[in-house]
Design an enzyme around this catalytic site. Structure first.
Site, PDB file in Angstrom:
ATOM      1  N   LYS A 179       0.852  -1.190   0.000  1.00 45.41           N
ATOM      2  CA  LYS A 179       0.000   0.000   0.000  1.00 45.41           C
ATOM      3  C   LYS A 179       0.888   1.241   0.000  1.00 45.41           C
ATOM      4  O   LYS A 179       1.896   1.291   0.704  1.00 45.41           O
ATOM      5  CB  LYS A 179      -0.895  -0.014   1.244  1.00 45.41           C
ATOM      6  CG  LYS A 179      -1.930   1.104   1.298  1.00 45.41           C
ATOM      7  CD  LYS A 179      -2.807   0.955   2.540  1.00 45.41           C
ATOM      8  CE  LYS A 179      -3.889   2.018   2.617  1.00 45.41           C
ATOM      9  NZ  LYS A 179      -4.722   1.870   3.837  1.00 45.41           N
ATOM     10  N   SER A 191      -9.674   1.797   2.893  1.00 47.31           N
ATOM     11  CA  SER A 191      -8.799   2.552   2.028  1.00 47.31           C
ATOM     12  C   SER A 191      -7.766   1.717   1.278  1.00 47.31           C
ATOM     13  O   SER A 191      -7.196   2.183   0.293  1.00 47.31           O
ATOM     14  CB  SER A 191      -8.069   3.609   2.852  1.00 47.31           C
ATOM     15  OG  SER A 191      -7.207   2.997   3.783  1.00 47.31           O
ATOM     16  N   SER A 218      -9.846  -0.468   7.057  1.00 42.76           N
ATOM     17  CA  SER A 218      -9.220  -0.288   5.737  1.00 42.76           C
ATOM     18  C   SER A 218      -8.491  -1.500   5.168  1.00 42.76           C
ATOM     19  O   SER A 218      -8.073  -1.467   4.009  1.00 42.76           O
ATOM     20  CB  SER A 218      -8.260   0.897   5.767  1.00 42.76           C
ATOM     21  OG  SER A 218      -8.972   2.101   5.691  1.00 42.76           O
TER      22      SER A 218
END
Lengths: 94, 494
Positions: free
Chosen positions: B79, B154, B178
């Site tokens: 990420k 997210s 997330s």
């Protein structure tokens, strides 16, 4: 929540909002805060505040250890002055 | 069977046994990313040259007889809010568009030591703030199962990359869901470890009392292996726990007999989509049939988790994001010529996207004089009550089960005009972060949804929540659930 409130918060947060952003945020923040109002109905008399779930001892000895070299730390600066080992910023005092 | 459709352990096993080379595995992953990423937008950056170099190194080590790490040659996506030295890291924000970290996050050091090969940085909501990946400066990620829908957020890029078989392992971060919610939306497995189980050093901070890094994988066993590599104390993060790290893999014996699982029935009734409720009930039957004991529990304060979370996380974010000021790194407005304060204000207004500004504003407000007690302090007190709810529940059960999300993946643009509606989608995940508990989302079914010219199959996720530092029970039951269902083996056509 008024536009004046939003302007005051924006100044605290170092954000220069556009007139459009001020309008939108005034409504949206008011909606969110009014939703959060429901917490006021909960009796929290004598309830401790919890900022963190950590239970363990987080202290350590204050020992010198290697850190980021100055030239590495300055490499991402939008206006670095590596020869002087400094970050450059716009004029602060008149 | 090509390496691409295998899990992390299977790939590492093939490489270690010499059935396939790490370079071939890496090349196959990179080719696939090149093919599918233009439509998915899951990657902000693909690090082909570096990846092939590292993969070649794995092959060299193997040829020379050096024992390989447990993830040797396994393609890994990270990420884009975690620092990889020398690899652009943006948090999907314009304000960090050119940031190249001078150091590695601890999680990166550990995974690379274990032999994992980073193939790229994944798209996410800006600074991990969002539930749909639509708050990215680089555009939304598309759900591999349904291109008109969000992959969740997210960590949407990480979940989509695993679902689309670009990589068998991706790192996400989870502040209010997330990792788990995008795993649910993309039909993959996502583990949020206990707060403090994994070092946060090198994670771009959003809300420091809630943030936790964890793996997104295709199966529970791979998540257990990844956690074994990631877990442990770190001198660079004082909140990283010194708690002993057990052998997580040893727990995966498929046996859930005698395990007591709590079902918060009242909490899981309101505002939940019928398809989610039906998959949830079917999942409870699977657990019961496998020998677990289901117990009704009550979490009376759980319904307040959303307001508590959005007051706490925005307060922490407003403080954490003060560092982005156009001085040390990141974007500085070219119009910033009217002195220092004007430079800060203009750079931050131009550099941050709308959701990040909204949260900074909300957080600044709830911390400001006159509002602190009514909002921030009150939220922290209710956070204590929420913890007491879970403490009470864990006196009679070993685990809590809930849906991960109240709905299947929603459509792109469906909630972007109304931030509060977007926040409400986090109802089942945020309380877990507020209390610090470990949680996992595993696939538990699908629902058909019509679209122009056909039908989409939308994944649904099931969430298990355990006691502090008891990832073992979380993984054991999630693994047993996976063995008793076929949902984790389903893959989308991309």
């Amino acid at each position: 929540l008024t536009i004046a409130d939003v302007e005051r918060i924006a100044a605290l947060a170092h954000l220069e909002l556009t007139p459009d952003e001020k309008q939108v945020f005034t409504k949206q923040l008011a909606d969110i805060l009014s939703y959060a109002e429901q917490l006021q109905a909960i009796d929290t008399t004598g309830v401790a505040a919890m900022a963190h779930v950590n239970a363990h001892e987080a202290e350590r000895d204050d020992q010198l250890r290697p850190c980021l070299p100055v030239e590495d730390a300055l490499r991402n600066a939008p206006d670095g002055a590596p020869e002087a080992g400094l970050f450059r910023v716009p004029r602060v005092i008149g | 069977m090509s390496a691409r459709s295998k899990g992390a352990r299977a790939i590492a096993g093939d490489i270690a046994a010499g059935r396939v080379s790490a370079v071939d595995v890496c090349r196959e992953a990179l080719d696939h990313i090149e093919r599918v990423n233009p439509s998915l937008n899951a990657f902000n950056l693909v690090s082909s040259d570096r990846a092939l170099e590292r993969a070649a190194n794995v092959d060299r080590l193997r040829a020379s007889g050096v024992p390989l790490g447990p993830l040797a040659g396994v393609p890994l996506a990270v990420k884009d809010n975690m620092c990889v030295r020398g690899m652009r890291t943006t948090a999907s924000s314009r304000i960090l568009d050119t940031f190249v970290p001078p150091y590695d996050a601890t999680t990166i050091v550990k995974l690379e030591e274990a032999g994992a090969v980073i193939v790229g940085k994944t798209n996410c909501d800006e600074f991990a703030m969002g539930s749909s990946n639509e708050n990215s400066a680089y555009g939304p990620v598309r759900n591999p199962w349904a291109s008109e829908r969000t992959p969740g957020g997210s960590s949407g890029g990480s979940a989509a990359a695993v679902a689309a078989a670009c990589v068998p392992l991706a790192l996400g971060s989870d502040t209010g869901g997330s990792i788990r919610q995008p795993a649910s939306f993309c039909g993959v497995t996502g583990l949020k470890p206990t707060y403090g189980r994994v070092s946060r050093y090198g994670l771009l901070a959003f809300a420091s009392s809630l943030d936790q890094i964890g793996p997104i994988t295709r199966n529970v066993g791979d998540a257990a292996l990844a956690l074994s590599v990631l877990a442990g104390p770190d001198p660079m993060d004082s909140t990283a726990s010194r708690e002993a790290v057990p052998d997580f893999m040893a727990a995966l014996d498929g046996n859930v007999r005698g395990i007591r699982i709590g079902v918060p029935r009242a909490f899981v009734s309101e505002g939940v989509d019928a398809s989610v409720l039906s998959a949830f009930d079917a999942s409870l039957d699977v657990l019961r049939a496998a020998g677990a004991t289901l117990v009704d529990i009550d979490l009376p304060y759980a319904k307040y988790a959303i307001p508590v979370y959005y007051l706490v996380c925005t307060a922490e974010a407003s403080s954490n994001l003060a560092r982005y000021d156009g001085v040390k790194y990141g974007y500085r407005s070219p119009e910033a010529t009217r002195g220092l304060k004007a430079m800060y204000e203009k750079s931050r207004d131009e550099g941050f996207g709308p959701e990040v500004k909204r949260r900074i504003m909300l957080g600044t407000y709830v911390l400001s004089a006159g509002y602190y007690d009514a909002f921030y302090l009150k939220a922290q007190q209710v956070r204590t009550l929420l913890k007491q709810d879970y403490d009470r529940a864990f006196q009679s059960v070993d685990l809590v089960v809930m849906p991960t999300s109240p709905t299947p993946p929603f459509k792109l643009g469906e909630k972007t005009d109304d931030p509060l509606q977007m926040y409400l989608a986090d109802i089942f995940t945020v309380s877990v972060n507020l209390v610090g508990l470990p949680g996992i989302s595993v696939p538990c079914g699908f629902v058909d949804a019509p679209r122009a010219g056909g039908t989409d199959r939308l994944p649904i996720g099931l969430q298990f929540v355990g006691r502090m530092f008891d990832e073992t029970t979380v993984l054991r039951v999630a693994d047993a659930f996976e063995r008793n269902t076929g949902w984790s083996r389903e893959t989308p056509e991309v």
